[in-house]
Each structure stands twice: as structure tokens, then as C-alpha cells.
Design a protein around this motif. Structure first.
Motif, PDB file in Angstrom:
ATOM      1  N   VAL A   1       0.821  -1.223   0.000  1.00 33.74           N
ATOM      2  CA  VAL A   1       0.000   0.000   0.000  1.00 33.74           C
ATOM      3  C   VAL A   1       0.851   1.268   0.000  1.00 33.74           C
ATOM      4  CG1 VAL A   1      -1.883  -1.189   1.179  1.00 33.74           C
ATOM      5  CG2 VAL A   1      -0.167   0.027   2.531  1.00 33.74           C
ATOM      6  N   GLU A   2       2.143   1.114  -0.153  1.00 37.85           N
ATOM      7  CA  GLU A   2       3.064   2.250  -0.054  1.00 37.85           C
ATOM      8  C   GLU A   2       2.661   3.410  -0.954  1.00 37.85           C
ATOM      9  OE1 GLU A   2       7.855   3.071  -0.823  1.00 37.85           O
ATOM     10  OE2 GLU A   2       6.986   1.059  -1.033  1.00 37.85           O
ATOM     11  N   SER A   3       2.204   3.108  -2.146  1.00 33.40           N
ATOM     12  CA  SER A   3       1.896   4.173  -3.111  1.00 33.40           C
ATOM     13  C   SER A   3       0.711   5.034  -2.663  1.00 33.40           C
ATOM     14  CB  SER A   3       1.597   3.561  -4.486  1.00 33.40           C
ATOM     15  OG  SER A   3       0.479   2.699  -4.429  1.00 33.40           O
ATOM     16  N   TYR A   4      -0.101   4.529  -1.732  1.00 36.27           N
ATOM     17  CA  TYR A   4      -1.252   5.304  -1.252  1.00 36.27           C
ATOM     18  C   TYR A   4      -0.872   6.268  -0.130  1.00 36.27           C
ATOM     19  CZ  TYR A   4      -4.157   1.997  -3.841  1.00 36.27           C
ATOM     20  OH  TYR A   4      -4.736   1.238  -4.838  1.00 36.27           O
ATOM     21  N   VAL A   5       0.290   6.095   0.436  1.00 29.52           N
ATOM     22  CA  VAL A   5       0.738   6.954   1.535  1.00 29.52           C
ATOM     23  C   VAL A   5       1.369   8.210   0.941  1.00 29.52           C
ATOM     24  CG1 VAL A   5       2.281   7.128   3.527  1.00 29.52           C
ATOM     25  CG2 VAL A   5       1.133   4.954   3.018  1.00 29.52           C
ATOM     26  N   PRO A   6       0.970   9.400   1.404  1.00 28.99           N
ATOM     27  CA  PRO A   6       1.579  10.629   0.887  1.00 28.99           C
ATOM     28  C   PRO A   6       3.104  10.574   1.000  1.00 28.99           C
ATOM     29  CG  PRO A   6      -0.332  11.161   2.223  1.00 28.99           C
ATOM     30  CD  PRO A   6      -0.104   9.679   2.379  1.00 28.99           C
ATOM     31  N   ALA A   7       3.776  11.036  -0.027  1.00 27.71           N
ATOM     32  CA  ALA A   7       5.236  10.930  -0.085  1.00 27.71           C
ATOM     33  C   ALA A   7       5.910  11.549   1.127  1.00 27.71           C
ATOM     34  CB  ALA A   7       5.742  11.593  -1.364  1.00 27.71           C
ATOM     35  N   ALA A   8       5.370  12.647   1.633  1.00 31.64           N
ATOM     36  CA  ALA A   8       5.981  13.320   2.775  1.00 31.64           C
ATOM     37  C   ALA A   8       5.892  12.489   4.049  1.00 31.64           C
ATOM     38  CB  ALA A   8       5.319  14.684   2.993  1.00 31.64           C
ATOM     39  N   GLN A   9       4.941  11.538   4.097  1.00 33.84           N
ATOM     40  CA  GLN A   9       4.748  10.742   5.309  1.00 33.84           C
ATOM     41  C   GLN A   9       5.429   9.375   5.244  1.00 33.84           C
ATOM     42  OE1 GLN A   9       0.521  10.600   5.996  1.00 33.84           O
ATOM     43  NE2 GLN A   9       0.328  12.838   6.038  1.00 33.84           N
ATOM     44  N   ARG A  10       5.883   9.000   4.073  1.00 33.49           N
ATOM     45  CA  ARG A  10       6.499   7.676   3.948  1.00 33.49           C
ATOM     46  C   ARG A  10       7.742   7.516   4.818  1.00 33.49           C
ATOM     47  NH1 ARG A  10       5.903   7.391  -2.632  1.00 33.49           N
ATOM     48  NH2 ARG A  10       3.602   7.587  -2.625  1.00 33.49           N
ATOM     49  N   PRO A  11       8.602   8.539   4.947  1.00 35.30           N
ATOM     50  CA  PRO A  11       9.774   8.356   5.823  1.00 35.30           C
ATOM     51  C   PRO A  11       9.409   8.021   7.262  1.00 35.30           C
ATOM     52  CG  PRO A  11      10.084  10.254   4.399  1.00 35.30           C
ATOM     53  CD  PRO A  11       8.662   9.817   4.219  1.00 35.30           C
ATOM     54  N   LEU A  12       8.257   8.522   7.758  1.00 38.11           N
ATOM     55  CA  LEU A  12       7.832   8.200   9.118  1.00 38.11           C
ATOM     56  C   LEU A  12       7.612   6.697   9.266  1.00 38.11           C
ATOM     57  CD1 LEU A  12       5.154  11.008   9.729  1.00 38.11           C
ATOM     58  CD2 LEU A  12       7.454  10.899  10.703  1.00 38.11           C
ATOM     59  N   VAL A  13       6.906   6.123   8.292  1.00 37.58           N
ATOM     60  CA  VAL A  13       6.612   4.691   8.349  1.00 37.58           C
ATOM     61  C   VAL A  13       7.877   3.877   8.113  1.00 37.58           C
ATOM     62  CG1 VAL A  13       5.199   2.839   7.393  1.00 37.58           C
ATOM     63  CG2 VAL A  13       4.289   5.171   7.495  1.00 37.58           C
ATOM     64  N   GLU A  14       8.667   4.278   7.155  1.00 37.14           N
ATOM     65  CA  GLU A  14       9.845   3.488   6.801  1.00 37.14           C
ATOM     66  C   GLU A  14      10.903   3.514   7.900  1.00 37.14           C
ATOM     67  OE1 GLU A  14      10.704   5.208   3.021  1.00 37.14           O
ATOM     68  OE2 GLU A  14       8.897   4.330   2.099  1.00 37.14           O
ATOM     69  N   ARG A  15      10.989   4.625   8.626  1.00 36.13           N
ATOM     70  CA  ARG A  15      11.909   4.685   9.771  1.00 36.13           C
ATOM     71  C   ARG A  15      11.467   3.699  10.853  1.00 36.13           C
ATOM     72  NH1 ARG A  15      12.343   9.774   9.984  1.00 36.13           N
ATOM     73  NH2 ARG A  15      10.632  10.216  11.442  1.00 36.13           N
ATOM     74  N   PHE A  16      10.156   3.620  11.062  1.00 36.66           N
ATOM     75  CA  PHE A  16       9.636   2.652  12.038  1.00 36.66           C
ATOM     76  C   PHE A  16       9.932   1.224  11.589  1.00 36.66           C
ATOM     77  CE2 PHE A  16       5.919  -0.186  12.756  1.00 36.66           C
ATOM     78  CZ  PHE A  16       6.120  -0.425  14.103  1.00 36.66           C
ATOM     79  N   LEU A  17       9.680   0.915  10.338  1.00 41.41           N
ATOM     80  CA  LEU A  17       9.874  -0.447   9.846  1.00 41.41           C
ATOM     81  C   LEU A  17      11.343  -0.860   9.853  1.00 41.41           C
ATOM     82  CD1 LEU A  17       7.351  -0.408   6.870  1.00 41.41           C
ATOM     83  CD2 LEU A  17       7.076  -1.578   9.069  1.00 41.41           C
ATOM     84  N   ALA A  18      12.225   0.112   9.759  1.00 44.88           N
ATOM     85  CA  ALA A  18      13.654  -0.192   9.769  1.00 44.88           C
ATOM     86  C   ALA A  18      14.192  -0.392  11.182  1.00 44.88           C
ATOM     87  CB  ALA A  18      14.426   0.939   9.091  1.00 44.88           C
ATOM     88  N   GLY A  19      13.390  -0.075  12.187  1.00 45.52           N
ATOM     89  CA  GLY A  19      13.812  -0.221  13.573  1.00 45.52           C
ATOM     90  C   GLY A  19      13.672  -1.652  14.057  1.00 45.52           C
ATOM     91  N   SER A  20      13.849  -1.823  15.356  1.00 47.78           N
ATOM     92  CA  SER A  20      13.774  -3.159  15.944  1.00 47.78           C
ATOM     93  C   SER A  20      12.474  -3.317  16.718  1.00 47.78           C
ATOM     94  CB  SER A  20      14.964  -3.407  16.877  1.00 47.78           C
ATOM     95  OG  SER A  20      15.018  -2.403  17.889  1.00 47.78           O
TER      96      SER A  20
END
Length: 281
Positions: free
Chosen positions: A148-167
Motif C-alpha cells: 500500500v506504499e503508493s497510497y501513503v503521501p510521499a511526505a509521510q512515507r519516511p515516518l513509516v519506513e523509519r519505524f519499519l527499519a527499527g527493531s
């Protein structure tokens, strides 16, 4: 389906006149129908007699301890996968926001205090343990997000991706009895007063991490209301617990986003996108 429900009610509630049958809601496991604006018929999509029997006993136990109204079972037809209960007043908080959500904090805090204090050994017989590892949950969230990544506004994707890259956080030190799906779709409110009138859908109730219950509040009502709920909560909830609350809230939001954009109602996705900035901040 309407004919099946009429036949079922005629068999179990002789003399009860059925005038209207309306689909009220549908999830992955159940569909709910409203009859005469008076009772609810919840039908499991895959009949599971043992689960229906367990849920009936669970609701009876929860009614004894809950500080908020929960469904009163009129009858269960385990072989048909049907649970019938009186309709509670109010409308789902999901899609019907109240003017002042902070007023929900005190009753939710008292409710969770009592729920999480229930004797675990007794409740475990009615609510199976839910021990899904956090690391696996994080991997599932990443897979959902890629869909669903393409549905997330581009400016907000780093918030989610930073979380997913964590532990993933450590496992909880204590397990309690939980509703385990305490999202706004399962909280009924009076639109005129903004008061909670009931808590629905106990099918996912489990002995599990109490952070699961707080996570849906964090996601759907925001971190500020979550903090207010904690101020009325009698149980222990330290910094590590708060970390798990935020973790589960973020995983649940991604799950709702994927669900609303695939097989579920679109409103789940819309609500997830609206809550994304505050949930991942």
C-alpha cells in the motif's frame, strides 16, 4: 441469508415477529445483521461450534466484571455459528467522532483497570493466549506496507519506513486478560452526549500483552487521549510498556490501511491515513 435468519429466530424465539433484517457490518470472520433495530445476529463465516460456545461463556463472564455495557446473549446456535444478542444503544465511534474525545478517557481507564485485573488463570479458559512475537508482527507490517506504499503521501512515507527499519520491542513481562481489538469500530457512543454506551466484538479476547488494548486507543484517539486514559488506569504501565503501545499502534494502523485498501471497507484506510502523522510522529 434473510430467510435463514428468519428461520433461526423462529426456532429459538417463537413468537418474535421479524420485520426487518439489515446487514450491520462485516469483518474477516463474522457478519452482523440487525433485526428490527432490536437484536443483533452475528454469523461466523466458517461455522466453529467450539468458538461460539466459548464466546458465549466469555461474554457472560465479561458482563460480570465490565464497567461498560457489553452484549447480553439471548441465545447461541453453535452448530450454525450464530450468536444472537440484544442491540446496545449508540453508534460506532469509528466514523462518528465525538466532539470531545478526552471525555472518553476516564471510562476507558476504569474499564481497562478492571479488565486487566481479571484473574488470568480463570480467563485463560475462555480466552486463549495470544503470543504473536513482536518481530514477526513487524515483518508482517512491512509486507503490508509494501502493498500500500503508493497510497501513503510521499511526505509521510519516511515516518513509516523509519519505524519499519527499527527493531521490535522485547516481549511483555506480564500478560493480562484483554479485549485485544479495542478499536473505535468496537466502541459504541451516544452522539448527543459523547458517552460510551458499549463495547462490542469480544471474539479476539485473549490473555496477552495489555499494550494491545492501549494501542488501538493510541491509534484511533491519539497520543493525548492515550495519556489521559493512563491517568485513570490502576495497573502498572512503565516506559517499556509505552514503547510497546506505540509499536502495536503503528503495526495496527498499517494493517488497517492494507485491509481498507483490499478486502475491507474503504473507511478503514481513510481513517488510517488520517491518523498516520500523529501515530508515527
Amino acid at each position: 441469508m434473510t430467510g435463514d435468519i428468519r428461520a433461526l429466530l423462529a426456532r429459538h424465539l417463537p413468537g418474535y415477529r421479524v420485520e426487518t433484517v439489515t446487514l450491520s457490518g462485516e469483518g474477516l470472520d463474522n457478519a452482523a445483521y440487525e433485526v428490527n433495530g432490536d437484536i443483533m445476529v452475528r454469523l461466523r463465516k466458517a461455522a466453529d461450534p467450539q468458538t461460539v460456545q466459548r464466546e458465549t461463556a466469555l461474554l457472560a463472564a465479561v458482563r460480570e466484571l465490565s464497567t461498560l455495557p457489553v452484549p447480553e446473549v439471548l441465545f447461541a446456535d453453535a452448530e450454525s455459528g450464530v450468536l444472537v444478542y440484544r442491540k446496545l444503544p449508540g453508534v460506532p465511534l469509528h466514523g462518528n467522532p465525538v466532539p470531545d474525545p478526552s471525555r472518553l478517557a476516564e471510562p476507558l481507564g476504569r474499564f481497562l483497570s478492571v479488565l486487566h485485573a481479571a484473574p488470568v488463570d480463570e480467563m485463560r479458559e475462555l480466552a486463549p493466549p495470544d503470543l504473536y512475537p513482536s518481530a514477526t508482527l513487524l515483518r508482517d507490517a512491512e509486507l503490508d506496507y509494501r502493498d500500500v506504499e503508493s497510497y501513503v503521501p510521499a511526505a509521510q512515507r519516511p515516518l513509516v519506513e523509519r519505524f519499519l527499519a527499527g527493531s521490535a520491542p522485547a516481549d511483555p513481562p506480564v500478560l493480562t486478560f484483554c479485549h485485544n481489538d479495542l478499536g473505535s469500530e468496537h466502541l459504541l457512543v451516544d452522539p448527543a452526549t459523547g458517552e460510551i454506551t458499549g463495547v462490542l466484538d469480544w471474539s479476539d479476547a485473549a490473555v496477552t500483552d495489555p499494550a494491545h488494548d492501549f494501542a488501538r486507543i493510541y491509534r484511533d484517539l491519539g497520543p493525548d487521549v492515550f495519556d489521559l486514559v493512563l491517568s485513570h488506569y490502576d495497573g502498572p504501565l512503565g516506559e517499556e510498556d509505552r514503547t510497546r503501545v506505540a509499536f502495536h499502534a503503528r503495526c495496527a494502523l498499517i494493517e488497517d490501511l492494507a485491509y481498507g485498501l483490499s478486502t475491507g471497507p474503504r473507511q478503514y484506510a481513510d481513517a488510517a491515513l488520517a491518523a498516520l502523522p500523529r501515530t508515527f510522529a
